[in-house]
Write a protein that holds these residues in place. Structure first.
Motif: not given
Length: 384
Positions: A92-95, A97-98, A100, A358-359
């Motif tokens: 996922s994009d969230k994971a 970014r987290a 990064r 968003a992945a």
């Protein structure tokens, strides 16, 4: 800083070799023993010529007699399309970014995805080796409830699988795709889906999602299909393995009868026996009754094995419980266009955004087919 660009580079430069090695290691003793090669791959197909019968013409003649006539080899051509095997990871994009600012967090994230992919790929590849290419898992018998169905063959590894149920008659209603199996009840022979199904699926057939008729031509096709590589077995006996009915009674004599028959009639030498865990226990008990040493170590795998006439006996959870397979692994080859590789787009990128999500996803591919070069040199003892 972790970005899509250097994450893509990490998958390509650091993960591919390790993942490919793990995907090819520890699948099963049978897989470890067979040849893997691209030698007989031409375009999208496997093409191989095999010789049926004795090659050459030899005679013992008089000193001034005629020399033997040239023997025209009876070549048979095997042609089979390569099967397309895929494995996908998703981040996922969230994971992303987290993690990064922390390379360690990114490594843990990718490692977790890879471990799941490797485990799933190994299990499915091992299962395919015993299939007939149809990808059939089981027959769906009756509906217990809208989410629970009785099946003719239930296994623990069904849990978590995404499956398709196809009706008995093509075009009939009641087909369902993309169902997830929540649980299995081995005592009642039922599977429970995560969601209820509106139409009854009774009489249908269950397959792994998207895999119907697309899997490797495994040992099931070798022993059960009427035709193999386009040849009807009744018309071309070279493609018909030897089969002996045990009639429900397993004896040491029947085991050795199969080994002797293959060697005597087909000039073959069995070097591996495969069966279920329960059947292997029965074989071990038979040999133990004769006060023989039954445990040895196979140099190819390092595993302790039971042996019959010095031929190792292996248990495989995907081998049907009513049969014993006698194989010469030298006659098998996994013909592959390439080993596992990442699917890349035109720009060479591996990670791609999942449409509408968003992945990001990355897909491993392998184009291969399992070929038996001498089917008549293999054998099966069934109804054990």
């Amino acid at each position: 800083m972790i970005t899509i660009e250097n994450a893509d580079k990490a998958l390509k430069d650091y993960y591919l070799d390790a993942v490919s090695a793990q995907l090819n290691d520890g699948i099963s003793p049978f897989f470890s023993a067979i040849e893997k090669s691209a030698a007989n791959v031409y375009g999208k197909d496997v093409k191989m010529a095999v010789v049926r019968g004795t090659s050459g013409n030899i005679l013992a003649g008089a000193e001034d007699g005629n020399l033997p006539d040239p023997y025209k080899n009876r070549y048979l051509s095997i042609t089979a399309p390569l099967k397309n095997l895929y494995g996908t990871i998703e981040i996922s994009d969230k994971a992303l970014r987290a993690s990064r600012e922390a390379s360690g967090a990114f490594v843990n994230l990718v490692n977790s995805e890879m471990e799941g992919l490797i485990s799933s790929a190994k299990q499915n590849f091992q299962r395919m080796l015993f299939g007939d290419g149809s990808a059939k898992l089981c027959k769906v018998l009756d509906m217990v409830s809208p989410s629970e169905y009785e099946v003719d063959n239930v296994k623990e590894y069904f849990v978590g699988m995404q499956v398709d149920v196809v009706p008995k008659n093509a075009g009939a209603s009641g087909d369902s795709y993309g169902l997830y199996i929540k649980s299995v009840n081995k005592a009642a022979s039922t599977v429970t889906f995560t969601t209820a199904v509106t139409d009854s699926l009774g009489g249908g057939t269950m397959y792994p999602h998207g895999s119907k008729d697309n899997e490797l031509c495994g040992l099931g096709a070798l022993f059960d299909a009427e035709s193999l590589y386009g040849y009807k077995k009744t018309d071309e006996p070279y493609f018909a393995p030897y089969k002996l009915d045990a009639q429900g009674a397993l004896t040491e004599e029947k085991l050795t009868d199969v080994l002797d028959y293959v060697e005597e009639n087909f000039n073959g030498r069995i070097n591996m026996i495969i069966c279920s865990y329960a059947v292997r226990k029965k074989i071990a008990a038979l040999i133990a009754d004769c006060r023989r040493v039954i445990n040895s170590t196979d140099a190819r795998t390092g595993l302790g094995v039971v042996t019959v006439n010095d031929v190792p006996v292996y248990a495989d959870k995907y081998c049907p419980e009513d049969r014993i397979l006698f194989l010469n692994t030298d006659d098998f080859a996994l013909c592959q266009l390439c080993d596992w590789e990442w699917l890349e787009d035109e720009s060479g990128k591996i990670l791609k955004q999942v449409p509408g999500k968003a992945a990001y996803s990355a897909t491993l591919v392998k184009y291969a087919e399992l070929i038996c070069k001498k089917p008549c040199g293999q054998a099966m003892l069934y109804n054990v």
